[in-house]
Design a protein around this motif. Structure first.
Motif, PDB file in Angstrom:
ATOM      1  N   ALA A  59       0.834  -1.196   0.000  1.00 38.14           N
ATOM      2  CA  ALA A  59       0.000   0.000   0.000  1.00 38.14           C
ATOM      3  C   ALA A  59       0.875   1.256   0.000  1.00 38.14           C
ATOM      4  CB  ALA A  59      -0.889  -0.009   1.236  1.00 38.14           C
ATOM      5  N   THR A  60       0.379   2.307  -0.644  1.00 32.10           N
ATOM      6  CA  THR A  60       1.101   3.582  -0.598  1.00 32.10           C
ATOM      7  C   THR A  60       0.883   4.211   0.783  1.00 32.10           C
ATOM      8  OG1 THR A  60      -0.818   4.811  -1.333  1.00 32.10           O
ATOM      9  CG2 THR A  60       0.670   4.000  -3.058  1.00 32.10           C
ATOM     10  N   VAL A  61       1.668   5.244   1.063  1.00 31.91           N
ATOM     11  CA  VAL A  61       1.538   5.914   2.364  1.00 31.91           C
ATOM     12  C   VAL A  61       0.103   6.434   2.544  1.00 31.91           C
ATOM     13  CG1 VAL A  61       2.361   7.853   3.748  1.00 31.91           C
ATOM     14  CG2 VAL A  61       3.968   6.520   2.423  1.00 31.91           C
ATOM     15  N   GLU A  62      -0.464   6.984   1.476  1.00 33.55           N
ATOM     16  CA  GLU A  62      -1.834   7.525   1.553  1.00 33.55           C
ATOM     17  C   GLU A  62      -2.824   6.399   1.865  1.00 33.55           C
ATOM     18  OE1 GLU A  62       0.205   8.084  -1.172  1.00 33.55           O
ATOM     19  OE2 GLU A  62       0.883   9.956  -0.222  1.00 33.55           O
ATOM     20  N   GLU A  63      -2.642   5.260   1.188  1.00 33.44           N
ATOM     21  CA  GLU A  63      -3.554   4.128   1.443  1.00 33.44           C
ATOM     22  C   GLU A  63      -3.423   3.630   2.883  1.00 33.44           C
ATOM     23  OE1 GLU A  63      -3.572   2.387  -3.145  1.00 33.44           O
ATOM     24  OE2 GLU A  63      -2.163   1.593  -1.674  1.00 33.44           O
TER      25      GLU A  63
END
Ligand code: ATP
Ligand code: MG
Length: 513
Positions: free
Chosen positions: A433-437
């Motif tokens: 997952a990305t940091v935002e996710e």
């Protein structure tokens, strides 16, 4: 100075350059046909390197070794400034740190003509010029600039120096708690007898082990291992007959140990002050008992940097005040002895992260000496065993509680290790997952902390896998590894002798010409 002010000063420091500037400097030198600019950086050989070293400095060393003529110093003498009584750690640490360098992808110089494209790995104590320069620079450094240096202050405090004597107030144990106190004390003592531990180091190891075995308290009831250790230290340091003791704290684990300790010591609850008091109780050393070598290590670090005329020093943010001090030494030296010539080169720091990576317990900077590190040489299973129980948002008690990424130490790791693309890794294929996710899944309670930690570990594993392969290769070649150190050190000595000659001549000490 409060923390935001310190941060601001760090960011404003004229000693720090950005990645763009670092690349520009190198390109400009090349365009003008000058020799490659130099990097010097290094590590104390106090143990294996960890992921804080990686993001703070190692990553940049690997990235910039193709642009800069790189020297990497194994600071064994500096290791002894705090470990002079444990020299037996050096040989093993030198080997481990060398393997860590190879694992990270440092391309080592192995001898012969040096075109500046390979990194020289250097053993500090084997370069006598560094010791000579340290003595000369010491002539120019006011003691005040060492005592007031923020890095020296922090590290001195970590080692228990310079903290005001505080007397533990005498309070009577209430009769209600006395049996409980007796019971705990007896168990602790029995445990020690059984283990037959004697040294202070073993004592702390043993006491941690004791708590970990959950004789009295479940580890997860407290915030961290370090707190357990510190709270029991205070308990043991205080004469049990003089201590007031809230037995139900240990029984229920409901209360914050720091509050309890504040209570015990009859002080306002302030986490930082308490930590200092406990350090004082543990070490009880005043400022003037600090060794000359420890107080003066920034001077020797200035010698480390300048003996090769380094322009750039890739380091973690804790090092900025030491680079500033080095620049001050260079400035003083050049103005005192250089006449119009620049005898020494003034270096810039290149920071890998703006804030030092916190340890896995979230209490202090990740450090070899604090038992809070994830080492580059650990296996996935070993890393998971540390990450899985690591504290997250303390308010997120149940799976369905929304989390607050901004207060979570694990989220801060996501930002560091997942915030940008890592060379050689296809993040999409890896499906992390990305940091935002991560933030969204945490805030919306779509994930539990375990899932979040699994994503982190997947990324860490992808970063560490190629290191593991390279390490395994070099582990099979101990003689070659030794030769790398010999070659790098020999090459460093050539540069050291040249610098020393220039320095001595500027200081009117070139007697036998
Ligand atoms: P010790 O406890 O023996 O001092 P250390 O873990 O602090 O060990 P050093 O050898 O003092 O490591 O530091 C080597 C380099 O790694 C320095 O450039 C330092 O700034 C950087 N570094 C160390 N710890 C961290 C961290 N937690 N985050 C970012 N950079 C770090
Ligand atoms: Mg350190």
């Amino acid at each position: 100075m409060d923390a935001p002010e310190q941060k601001r000063q760090k960011a404003d420091s004229g000693a720090v350059v950005t990645e763009e500037q670092a690349a520009e400097f190198a390109a400009k030198a090349q365009a003008e046909g000058r020799p490659r600019l130099r990097i010097l950086t290094g590590d104390r050989t106090t143990g294996k390197l960890h992921i804080g070293h990686y993001v703070g400095s190692l990553k940049h060393r690997v990235k910039y070794q193709s642009l800069y003529d790189t020297f990497v110093l194994m600071a064994d003498v500096q290791a002894l400034t705090t470990h002079y009584d444990r020299p037996e750690i050096l040989k093993q640490s030198v080997r481990e740190v060398a393997l860590d360098y190879m694992a990270c992808g440092i391309e080592p110089y192995t001898g012969g003509p040096d075109d500046g494209t390979k990194a020289k790995i250097v053993v500090q104590s084997m370069v006598p010029a560094i010791a000579d320069l340290t003595v000369y620079y010491g002539l120019l450094v006011p003691v005040r600039s060492l005592i007031d240096n923020p890095t020296v202050k922090t590290e001195a405090q970590q080692h228990g120096f310079g903290i005001k004597q505080i007397k533990v107030p005498k309070v009577l144990v209430s009769e209600t708690y006395r049996p409980f106190v007796e019971k705990i004390k007896a168990r602790v003592e029995a445990e020690f007898k059984e283990l037959g531990e004697s040294s202070l180091h073993d004592y702390y190891e043993a006491i941690t082990e004791f708590w970990n075995q959950k004789y009295l308290i479940k580890q997860e009831d407290l915030e961290s291992d370090a707190e357990i250790r510190l709270s029991i230290d205070v308990f043991l340091v205080m004469d049990e007959g003089n201590a007031i003791y809230k037995g139900d704290f240990f029984a229920s684990g409901q209360m914050n140990p720091w509050e309890i300790l504040g209570d015990l010591l009859n002080l306002p609850y302030k986490r930082k002050t308490l930590r200092e008091i406990i350090l004082q109780l543990k070490h009880g050393r005043d400022f003037t008992s600090m060794t000359y070598g420890f107080l003066g290590y920034p001077v020797s670090q200035a010698a480390d940097i300048t003996f090769v005329g380094a322009h750039l020093v890739p380091v973690g943010p804790d090092q900025v005040p030491l680079i500033e001090l080095c620049r001050e030494v260079v400035h003083r030296f050049n103005s005192q002895y250089g006449k119009k010539k620049r005898v020494l080169t003034s270096p810039y720091a290149l920071l890998g992260v703006r804030e030092a990576l916190q340890g896995i317990d979230g209490n202090a900077k990740m450090s070899k000496s604090l038992n809070n590190a994830i080492y580059l040489s650990e296996t996935d299973a070993e890393i998971w065993a540390k990450v899985k129980p690591a504290p997250t948002d303390p308010q997120r008690v149940r799976r369905e509680d929304p989390g607050r990424p901004e207060v979570c130490n694990i989220f801060s790791y996501h930002k560091v290790f997942n915030g940008e693309k890592e060379a050689g890794i296809d993040e999409a294929a890896l499906n992390v997952a990305t940091v935002e996710e991560v933030a969204e899944n945490c805030r919306g309670a779509k994930w539990g902390c375990v899932e979040c930690k699994q994503h982190l570990c997947k990324k860490l594993s992808a970063i560490l896998d190629p290191m593991r392969e390279r390490r395994a290769e070099w582990e099979k070649r101990p003689d070659d590894l030794q030769d790398v150190l010999k070659a790098g050190t020999a090459r460093a000595n050539e540069e050291g002798e040249k610098t020393l000659e220039r320095v001595r001549s500027a200081m009117h000490m070139d007697y036998f010409r």
